[in-house]
Motif scaffolding. Sequence first.
Motif, PDB file in Angstrom:
ATOM      1  N   MET A 194       0.825  -1.189   0.000  1.00  0.00           N
ATOM      2  CA  MET A 194       0.000   0.000   0.000  1.00  0.00           C
ATOM      3  C   MET A 194       0.872   1.256   0.000  1.00  0.00           C
ATOM      4  O   MET A 194       0.431   2.289  -0.486  1.00  0.00           O
ATOM      5  CB  MET A 194      -0.943  -0.006   1.202  1.00  0.00           C
ATOM      6  CG  MET A 194      -2.108  -0.969   1.047  1.00  0.00           C
ATOM      7  SD  MET A 194      -3.419  -0.759   2.254  1.00  0.00           S
ATOM      8  CE  MET A 194      -2.795  -1.736   3.603  1.00  0.00           C
ATOM      9  N   LYS A 195       2.051   1.138   0.555  1.00  0.00           N
ATOM     10  CA  LYS A 195       2.954   2.292   0.557  1.00  0.00           C
ATOM     11  C   LYS A 195       3.379   2.643  -0.859  1.00  0.00           C
ATOM     12  O   LYS A 195       3.528   3.807  -1.204  1.00  0.00           O
ATOM     13  CB  LYS A 195       4.170   2.025   1.442  1.00  0.00           C
ATOM     14  CG  LYS A 195       3.858   2.050   2.910  1.00  0.00           C
ATOM     15  CD  LYS A 195       5.096   1.849   3.743  1.00  0.00           C
ATOM     16  CE  LYS A 195       4.704   1.864   5.219  1.00  0.00           C
ATOM     17  NZ  LYS A 195       5.860   1.713   6.083  1.00  0.00           N
ATOM     18  N   LYS A 196       3.557   1.611  -1.701  1.00  0.00           N
ATOM     19  CA  LYS A 196       3.948   1.855  -3.083  1.00  0.00           C
ATOM     20  C   LYS A 196       2.844   2.569  -3.858  1.00  0.00           C
ATOM     21  O   LYS A 196       3.109   3.216  -4.856  1.00  0.00           O
ATOM     22  CB  LYS A 196       4.321   0.552  -3.779  1.00  0.00           C
ATOM     23  CG  LYS A 196       5.630  -0.022  -3.292  1.00  0.00           C
ATOM     24  CD  LYS A 196       6.045  -1.208  -4.089  1.00  0.00           C
ATOM     25  CE  LYS A 196       7.386  -1.716  -3.555  1.00  0.00           C
ATOM     26  NZ  LYS A 196       7.928  -2.761  -4.392  1.00  0.00           N
ATOM     27  N   LEU A 197       1.621   2.429  -3.387  1.00  0.00           N
ATOM     28  CA  LEU A 197       0.496   3.116  -4.015  1.00  0.00           C
ATOM     29  C   LEU A 197       0.262   4.497  -3.403  1.00  0.00           C
ATOM     30  O   LEU A 197      -0.712   5.167  -3.723  1.00  0.00           O
ATOM     31  CB  LEU A 197      -0.767   2.272  -3.898  1.00  0.00           C
ATOM     32  CG  LEU A 197      -0.719   0.932  -4.636  1.00  0.00           C
ATOM     33  CD1 LEU A 197      -1.943   0.099  -4.311  1.00  0.00           C
ATOM     34  CD2 LEU A 197      -0.611   1.156  -6.136  1.00  0.00           C
ATOM     35  N   ASN A 198       1.151   4.879  -2.503  1.00  0.00           N
ATOM     36  CA  ASN A 198       1.099   6.187  -1.839  1.00  0.00           C
ATOM     37  C   ASN A 198      -0.144   6.401  -0.988  1.00  0.00           C
ATOM     38  O   ASN A 198      -0.650   7.520  -0.895  1.00  0.00           O
ATOM     39  CB  ASN A 198       1.259   7.325  -2.860  1.00  0.00           C
ATOM     40  CG  ASN A 198       2.633   7.352  -3.465  1.00  0.00           C
ATOM     41  OD1 ASN A 198       3.618   7.074  -2.789  1.00  0.00           O
ATOM     42  ND2 ASN A 198       2.711   7.662  -4.742  1.00  0.00           N
ATOM     43  N   PHE A 199      -0.653   5.326  -0.375  1.00  0.00           N
ATOM     44  CA  PHE A 199      -1.749   5.480   0.579  1.00  0.00           C
ATOM     45  C   PHE A 199      -1.180   6.065   1.865  1.00  0.00           C
ATOM     46  O   PHE A 199      -0.117   5.654   2.328  1.00  0.00           O
ATOM     47  CB  PHE A 199      -2.405   4.135   0.908  1.00  0.00           C
ATOM     48  CG  PHE A 199      -3.273   3.584  -0.201  1.00  0.00           C
ATOM     49  CD1 PHE A 199      -4.109   4.399  -0.947  1.00  0.00           C
ATOM     50  CD2 PHE A 199      -3.265   2.229  -0.460  1.00  0.00           C
ATOM     51  CE1 PHE A 199      -4.913   3.876  -1.946  1.00  0.00           C
ATOM     52  CE2 PHE A 199      -4.074   1.695  -1.463  1.00  0.00           C
ATOM     53  CZ  PHE A 199      -4.888   2.525  -2.209  1.00  0.00           C
ATOM     54  N   SER A 200      -1.894   6.994   2.441  1.00  0.00           N
ATOM     55  CA  SER A 200      -1.448   7.570   3.712  1.00  0.00           C
ATOM     56  C   SER A 200      -1.588   6.520   4.816  1.00  0.00           C
ATOM     57  O   SER A 200      -2.293   5.514   4.656  1.00  0.00           O
ATOM     58  CB  SER A 200      -2.293   8.802   4.063  1.00  0.00           C
ATOM     59  OG  SER A 200      -3.621   8.402   4.366  1.00  0.00           O
ATOM     60  N   ASN A 201      -0.930   6.765   5.942  1.00  0.00           N
ATOM     61  CA  ASN A 201      -1.034   5.844   7.076  1.00  0.00           C
ATOM     62  C   ASN A 201      -2.477   5.713   7.545  1.00  0.00           C
ATOM     63  O   ASN A 201      -2.938   4.622   7.880  1.00  0.00           O
ATOM     64  CB  ASN A 201      -0.143   6.306   8.227  1.00  0.00           C
ATOM     65  CG  ASN A 201       1.321   6.072   7.936  1.00  0.00           C
ATOM     66  OD1 ASN A 201       1.673   5.250   7.099  1.00  0.00           O
ATOM     67  ND2 ASN A 201       2.186   6.817   8.605  1.00  0.00           N
ATOM     68  N   LYS A 202      -3.200   6.815   7.549  1.00  0.00           N
ATOM     69  CA  LYS A 202      -4.601   6.792   7.971  1.00  0.00           C
ATOM     70  C   LYS A 202      -5.439   5.934   7.032  1.00  0.00           C
ATOM     71  O   LYS A 202      -6.244   5.105   7.478  1.00  0.00           O
ATOM     72  CB  LYS A 202      -5.160   8.210   8.013  1.00  0.00           C
ATOM     73  CG  LYS A 202      -6.595   8.274   8.460  1.00  0.00           C
ATOM     74  CD  LYS A 202      -7.138   9.679   8.477  1.00  0.00           C
ATOM     75  CE  LYS A 202      -8.599   9.646   8.893  1.00  0.00           C
ATOM     76  NZ  LYS A 202      -9.230  10.939   8.771  1.00  0.00           N
ATOM     77  N   THR A 203      -5.247   6.089   5.738  1.00  0.00           N
ATOM     78  CA  THR A 203      -5.987   5.287   4.752  1.00  0.00           C
ATOM     79  C   THR A 203      -5.647   3.808   4.895  1.00  0.00           C
ATOM     80  O   THR A 203      -6.535   2.951   4.823  1.00  0.00           O
ATOM     81  CB  THR A 203      -5.688   5.782   3.329  1.00  0.00           C
ATOM     82  OG1 THR A 203      -6.071   7.156   3.224  1.00  0.00           O
ATOM     83  CG2 THR A 203      -6.449   4.984   2.290  1.00  0.00           C
ATOM     84  N   GLN A 204      -4.389   3.498   5.127  1.00  0.00           N
ATOM     85  CA  GLN A 204      -3.980   2.103   5.322  1.00  0.00           C
ATOM     86  C   GLN A 204      -4.675   1.503   6.536  1.00  0.00           C
ATOM     87  O   GLN A 204      -5.157   0.368   6.482  1.00  0.00           O
ATOM     88  CB  GLN A 204      -2.462   2.018   5.492  1.00  0.00           C
ATOM     89  CG  GLN A 204      -1.681   2.284   4.233  1.00  0.00           C
ATOM     90  CD  GLN A 204      -0.196   2.175   4.460  1.00  0.00           C
ATOM     91  OE1 GLN A 204       0.282   1.242   5.080  1.00  0.00           O
ATOM     92  NE2 GLN A 204       0.560   3.151   3.934  1.00  0.00           N
ATOM     93  N   ARG A 205      -4.721   2.279   7.633  1.00  0.00           N
ATOM     94  CA  ARG A 205      -5.397   1.791   8.850  1.00  0.00           C
ATOM     95  C   ARG A 205      -6.877   1.526   8.581  1.00  0.00           C
ATOM     96  O   ARG A 205      -7.418   0.516   9.021  1.00  0.00           O
ATOM     97  CB  ARG A 205      -5.238   2.793   9.994  1.00  0.00           C
ATOM     98  CG  ARG A 205      -3.916   2.700  10.715  1.00  0.00           C
ATOM     99  CD  ARG A 205      -3.910   3.514  12.012  1.00  0.00           C
ATOM    100  NE  ARG A 205      -4.287   4.912  11.819  1.00  0.00           N
ATOM    101  CZ  ARG A 205      -3.457   5.887  11.483  1.00  0.00           C
ATOM    102  NH1 ARG A 205      -2.180   5.628  11.302  1.00  0.00           N
ATOM    103  NH2 ARG A 205      -3.891   7.127  11.339  1.00  0.00           N
ATOM    104  N   GLU A 206      -7.527   2.433   7.850  1.00  0.00           N
ATOM    105  CA  GLU A 206      -8.953   2.274   7.557  1.00  0.00           C
ATOM    106  C   GLU A 206      -9.204   1.049   6.684  1.00  0.00           C
ATOM    107  O   GLU A 206     -10.153   0.292   6.915  1.00  0.00           O
ATOM    108  CB  GLU A 206      -9.515   3.530   6.883  1.00  0.00           C
ATOM    109  CG  GLU A 206      -9.542   4.744   7.774  1.00  0.00           C
ATOM    110  CD  GLU A 206     -10.400   4.565   9.014  1.00  0.00           C
ATOM    111  OE1 GLU A 206     -11.513   4.026   8.907  1.00  0.00           O
ATOM    112  OE2 GLU A 206      -9.946   4.962  10.107  1.00  0.00           O
ATOM    113  N   ILE A 207      -8.372   0.831   5.700  1.00  0.00           N
ATOM    114  CA  ILE A 207      -8.499  -0.349   4.830  1.00  0.00           C
ATOM    115  C   ILE A 207      -8.326  -1.618   5.653  1.00  0.00           C
ATOM    116  O   ILE A 207      -9.101  -2.579   5.512  1.00  0.00           O
ATOM    117  CB  ILE A 207      -7.483  -0.295   3.674  1.00  0.00           C
ATOM    118  CG1 ILE A 207      -7.856   0.815   2.690  1.00  0.00           C
ATOM    119  CG2 ILE A 207      -7.381  -1.642   2.957  1.00  0.00           C
ATOM    120  CD1 ILE A 207      -6.797   1.124   1.653  1.00  0.00           C
ATOM    121  N   LEU A 208      -7.330  -1.645   6.531  1.00  0.00           N
ATOM    122  CA  LEU A 208      -7.086  -2.834   7.353  1.00  0.00           C
ATOM    123  C   LEU A 208      -8.213  -3.065   8.364  1.00  0.00           C
ATOM    124  O   LEU A 208      -8.557  -4.210   8.653  1.00  0.00           O
ATOM    125  CB  LEU A 208      -5.730  -2.728   8.046  1.00  0.00           C
ATOM    126  CG  LEU A 208      -4.527  -2.788   7.091  1.00  0.00           C
ATOM    127  CD1 LEU A 208      -3.233  -2.536   7.852  1.00  0.00           C
ATOM    128  CD2 LEU A 208      -4.477  -4.113   6.354  1.00  0.00           C
TER     129      LEU A 208
END
Length: 94
Positions: A1-15
């Motif tokens: 997800m980092k390679k797709l430039n998702f923010s930390n907040k967006t990553q947390r929400e997806i997870l």
Amino acid sequence: MKKLNFSNKTQREILKVLAAILNLGNLLFRQIQRDDNDKIEVSNKHLLSLVAKLLELDAMELEKALCYKRTIIGEETIIAPLNVVKANQQRDAT
């Protein structure tokens, strides 16, 4: 997800949503009898609470959505309890 430039907040929400979906599949239903009517409820309430928290929902409202079928006919809404088999099918379809 980092390679797709998702923010930390967006990553947390997806997870959180992913964890909720995976745990939703582990909910179990049991038949109960109240007021001469057969109804069902979620038997593992701790898991229901976890899923509701992850989705930022009220646990009782989530349980109602999983255990009852709502049908709208014209201007009338009919709410009927599901049986265990139908509740499992509805849970897995969402």
